[in-house]
Scaffold this active site. Structure first.
Site, PDB file in Angstrom:
ATOM      1  N   CYS A 177     -80.598 -24.341 -38.126  1.00 29.28           N
ATOM      2  CA  CYS A 177     -80.919 -24.691 -39.468  1.00 29.28           C
ATOM      3  C   CYS A 177     -81.658 -25.954 -39.454  1.00 29.28           C
ATOM      4  O   CYS A 177     -81.204 -26.698 -38.923  1.00 29.28           O
ATOM      5  CB  CYS A 177     -79.642 -24.656 -40.434  1.00 29.28           C
ATOM      6  SG  CYS A 177     -80.011 -25.297 -41.806  1.00 29.28           S
ATOM      7  N   CYS A 201     -81.434 -20.359 -43.417  1.00 32.16           N
ATOM      8  CA  CYS A 201     -80.075 -20.774 -43.443  1.00 32.16           C
ATOM      9  C   CYS A 201     -79.312 -20.118 -44.502  1.00 32.16           C
ATOM     10  O   CYS A 201     -79.672 -20.200 -45.708  1.00 32.16           O
ATOM     11  CB  CYS A 201     -80.126 -22.239 -43.584  1.00 32.16           C
ATOM     12  SG  CYS A 201     -78.143 -22.742 -43.453  1.00 32.16           S
ATOM     13  N   GLU A 261     -43.833 -11.374  -6.932  1.00 33.66           N
ATOM     14  CA  GLU A 261     -45.321 -11.712  -6.561  1.00 33.66           C
ATOM     15  C   GLU A 261     -46.228 -11.249  -7.791  1.00 33.66           C
ATOM     16  O   GLU A 261     -45.927 -10.807  -8.667  1.00 33.66           O
ATOM     17  CB  GLU A 261     -45.451 -10.575  -5.377  1.00 33.66           C
ATOM     18  CG  GLU A 261     -44.512  -9.718  -5.107  1.00 33.66           C
ATOM     19  CD  GLU A 261     -44.875  -8.820  -3.853  1.00 33.66           C
ATOM     20  OE1 GLU A 261     -45.469  -7.851  -3.993  1.00 33.66           O
ATOM     21  OE2 GLU A 261     -44.169  -8.912  -3.077  1.00 33.66           O
TER      22      GLU A 261
HETATM   23  S1  IVH Z   1     -46.061  -2.414  -5.034  1.00 34.35           S
HETATM   24  C1  IVH Z   1     -43.422   0.176  -4.395  1.00 34.35           C
HETATM   25  N1  IVH Z   1     -46.794  -5.066  -5.387  1.00 34.35           N
HETATM   26  O1  IVH Z   1     -49.907  -2.082  -9.007  1.00 34.35           O
HETATM   27  C2  IVH Z   1     -44.101   0.047  -5.485  1.00 34.35           C
HETATM   28  N2  IVH Z   1     -48.172  -3.255  -6.293  1.00 34.35           N
HETATM   29  O2  IVH Z   1     -48.357   0.063 -10.827  1.00 34.35           O
HETATM   30  C3  IVH Z   1     -45.671   0.177  -5.045  1.00 34.35           C
HETATM   31  N3  IVH Z   1     -50.119  -3.699  -7.624  1.00 34.35           N
HETATM   32  O3  IVH Z   1     -50.550   0.839  -7.381  1.00 34.35           O
HETATM   33  C4  IVH Z   1     -46.515  -0.835  -5.393  1.00 34.35           C
HETATM   34  N4  IVH Z   1     -49.806  -5.739  -6.992  1.00 34.35           N
HETATM   35  O4  IVH Z   1     -52.239  -1.039  -7.313  1.00 34.35           O
HETATM   36  C5  IVH Z   1     -46.939  -3.489  -5.664  1.00 34.35           C
HETATM   37  N5  IVH Z   1     -47.573  -7.093  -5.752  1.00 34.35           N
HETATM   38  C6  IVH Z   1     -47.767  -5.831  -5.651  1.00 34.35           C
HETATM   39  C7  IVH Z   1     -48.902  -5.191  -6.741  1.00 34.35           C
HETATM   40  C8  IVH Z   1     -48.860  -3.909  -6.798  1.00 34.35           C
HETATM   41  C9  IVH Z   1     -50.796  -4.925  -7.694  1.00 34.35           C
HETATM   42  C10 IVH Z   1     -50.686  -2.597  -8.106  1.00 34.35           C
HETATM   43  C11 IVH Z   1     -50.827  -1.299  -7.123  1.00 34.35           C
HETATM   44  C12 IVH Z   1     -49.944  -0.264  -7.598  1.00 34.35           C
HETATM   45  C13 IVH Z   1     -49.824  -0.559  -9.065  1.00 34.35           C
HETATM   46  C14 IVH Z   1     -48.459   0.157  -9.394  1.00 34.35           C
END
Ligand code: IVH
Length: 668
Positions: free
Chosen positions: A427, A409, A115
């Site tokens: 210029c 210039c 993701e």
């Molecule tokens: S999972 C179990 N999935 O990244 C782990 N976090 O560095 C919990 N974040 O605090 C986070 N996209 O703010 C997860 N697809 C995603 C994410 C994501 C952004 C951020 C989130 C988290 C931080 C962790």
């Protein structure tokens, strides 16, 4: 007075209809009714609630406009700790993560979910009986701030869930963010109101969510993507992470559509390069890709260490913003005489390359950011975009005086003028200015113009500095001896260049027109002009009215063309070029171009030509080539690894052509 049953029923009906249309609009991006239709339903509900105040409930769509301000945020203890993620900065670190996971599980291959890692801020949404009852920021992972009233104003957060197997209690986790478009319009409004703009979308999102006045939050373009579940009581649970995300989608929560199940480490590596390629065309900032072990039993077996789970990792992109110091501000002169201030920087690695210069665009921009030599600054380089200074970090080091645009210039000493109401200073030296001459010659030789292979920037500089070339026609009088004498040149390379010059003499009218560097005449306009006039002589004698009849040519472009051909020096250079055998076939003037009125969007890598080339050819046939897909798009041409435009085209049901089909349309 108690509310009549019929009224209670109607209010309930309106709420579920509004929630449904909200879902169609903000989550599916596929509204079923018009905005006016939505407003009518909302107004009816507002009227009922005004008449019978006891009807008002916190999950009513009327509450999205924002409640009354709070003195401070309350605290929320998270039922399940909000974890952070371990980072991987290279493919090797990602492979090590996969190795550790496989070793612990004792399996050959593990499947993951991939993701995007959104660059916003984490929130937890608590639903009881399907109704949003609390929302909190991550805070330190154990305790966060109660931002319920603010989160209720976010249109893509459902106030009520619906669908089968709903748990009695469900805590959803996701990332609140602001899209690029939202960020732009937010900052335009801030500037118009004389307020300080936000530094980046992440800060804007954080500032907006942590507003004590929910009515302000309601005005901010906040959005959400959900990526997981915390506490959950009741309902049927899935057995995989991707299964959970499907459930969230079914319950009408917003989940990124491009999340994918991946087979083993190779699947992860491929997904990472795919997302890296898409990064610049996504409508929001991401700072990496998150990989999560997909099977929940495997997640449980792996467990958690300290603050991060063993079953997930964030593969980060190289940072797009870094800090460095400005050593100087120089002024560069461009082909049209435009003066551009350029900051010289202490070398810094940002966006995957070492950056030593950053453009400051124009005088106003330098003053707005108040950049001076000696300043410590944040430099940004995203994708192939020219590095830019985002802002100065105040209070660091000794600053020079404020920047001033020179009055003459820096290259030729001619006067510099800045036209009323314009941001650029120019210029006035024209082709007397060596800088403008050099740039004009470089443009003439460029691949998409006369395509003179081997005539690079430093060679042009030498030719002009040594007064071997005064104008572009002089290029065709150069000899092997003259060229071989230049730095970094030898007999062989000189011969090659002479051959390339010879080859470039045979060109097309459109390329030639573009190569002349007439102000306002880019490739597309050059194509149109060539198609409409067919010969150079007809174009040279055209008046403004005739020019304005050409598609894409307005009064500004027309006057620029007339002025160019009225200049005796330009006519002489053209005559000299023709004497030296630069030639092209006449173009048959089409009555109606075959692709006139059709709009194309190109995406992905093509096999037989560059995208720009295809673009120019389509334009030559009268088509419009746009950068984004909308309902007005007629065709999307998709090469290898197409981007989000492809998905969008599918969504909108627009005809998608592969390269072969497109070439067939071009008559090949
Ligand atoms: S999972 C179990 N999935 O990244 C782990 N976090 O560095 C919990 N974040 O605090 C986070 N996209 O703010 C997860 N697809 C995603 C994410 C994501 C952004 C951020 C989130 C988290 C931080 C962790």
């Amino acid at each position: 007075m108690s509310t009549p049953i019929a009224v209670q029923k109607r209010a309930e009906e309106l709420r579920s209809q509004l929630e449904f249309h909200n879902y169609r609009y903000y989550i599916l991006d596929d509204p079923e009714i018009s905005d006016a239709g939505y407003d009518r339903l909302l107004r009816e509900l507002q009227d009922l609630e005004a008449q019978y105040p006891e009807l008002v409930s916190s999950d009513s769509p009327t509450q999205r406009v924002g409640a009354t301000p709070l003195p401070s945020f309350g605290e929320v203890r998270h039922a399940v700790r909000m974890l952070s993620l371990e980072n991987a900065f290279s493919d090797e670190e990602l492979r090590e993560f996969d190795r550790r996971v496989r070793d612990r599980l004792g399996t050959e291959q593990v499947d993951y979910a991939g993701e995007p890692k959104l660059d916003g801020l984490a929130v937890s949404l608590f639903y009881r009986g399907g109704t949003l009852v609390q929302a909190a920021t991550r805070g330190d992972g154990v305790t966060g701030e109660d931002v319920t009233l603010n989160v209720r104003t976010i249109k893509s957060v459902p106030l009520r869930l619906s669908g089968g197997d709903l748990p009695d209690e469900l805590e959803v986790r996701g990332e609140v963010y602001i899209s690029h478009d939202g960020f732009r319009s937010l900052n335009e409004k801030a500037l118009a109101a004389g307020e300080k703009p936000f530094v980046n979308p992440r800060n804007a999102a954080a500032g907006s969510l942590r507003q004590l006045n929910p009515r302000i939050t309601a005005q901010r373009p906040l959005d959400i993507y959900c990526y997981g579940v915390g506490k959950r009581v009741g309902g049927k649970t899935a057995t995989t992470h991707s299964g959970i995300l499907d459930q969230l989608r079914d319950w009408r929560l917003r989940v990124y559509p491009g999340i994918r199940r991946l087979e083993g480490i190779q699947g992860c590596l491929d997904y990472f390069s795919e997302m890296a390629g898409k990064r610049d065309s996504l409508p929001f900032d991401i700072d990496g890709v998150v990989f999560k072990v997909d099977r929940l039993d495997q997640q449980a077996a792996l467990g958690t260490i300290a603050r991060a789970p063993r079953w997930a990792i964030a593969r980060k992109f190289p940072a797009e913003e870094e800090q460095t110091r400005v050593t100087d501000i120089d002024v560069q002169v461009g082909r049209t005489g435009a003066l551009t201030p350029v900051a010289r920087l202490e070398p810094v690695f940002v966006g995957g390359v070492t950056v030593t210069n950053a453009t400051l665009h124009n005088e106003d921009e330098v003053h707005r950011k108040d950049v001076r030599p000696g300043d410590t600054v944040i430099v940004r380089r995203a994708g192939d975009v020219i590095p830019e200074i985002v802002r100065v970090i105040p209070g660091k080091g000794v600053r020079a005086e404020p920047f001033r645009m020179p009055e003459s210039c820096p290259v030729c000493g001619s006067a510099v003028v800045r036209a009323e109401g314009q941001a650029v200073s120019r210029c006035t030296g024209g082709l007397y200015c060596q800088a403008q001459r050099k740039e004009a010659i470089k443009h003439f030789a460029a691949r998409r113009a006369m395509d003179i292979e081997g005539l690079g920037s430093s060679l042009v500089d030498q030719l002009v500095d040594r007064e071997l070339v005064h104008d572009v026609a002089d290029l065709y009088a150069l000899t092997v001896e003259q060229l071989a004498d230049l730095e970094r040149m030898a007999e062989k390379s000189a011969e090659n260049l002479i051959a390339a010059l010879g080859k470039s003499k045979s060109t097309t009218l459109a390329r030639f027109l573009y190569a002349l560097g007439i102000r306002e005449v880019g490739e597309a306009t050059a194509q149109s002009l060539s198609q409409s006039f067919g010969t150079l002589d007809k174009l040279m004698s055209a008046d403004r009215a005739l020019l304005e009849a050409v598609p894409d040519v307005g009064p500004v472009v027309a006057s620029s063309i007339v002025a160019f051909f009225a200049e005796p020096h330009n006519r002489e250079v053209i005559a000299k070029l023709r004497e030296r055998e630069v030639h092209w076939p006449d173009v048959e003037v089409a009555k109606e171009l075959p692709l006139a009125g059709k709009t194309f969007v190109l995406t992905g890598t093509l096999e037989t030509m560059k995208r720009d080339e295809l673009k120019a050819r389509l334009q030559g046939l009268g088509a419009r080539v746009s950068g984004s897909v909308s309902i007005k798009t007629d065709y999307v041409v998709a090469g290898e690894k197409p981007g989000s435009k492809y998905d969008r085209a599918k969504e909108l049901g627009i005809e998608i052509l592969d390269e072969k089909a497109c070439l067939a349309l071009l008559g090949e």
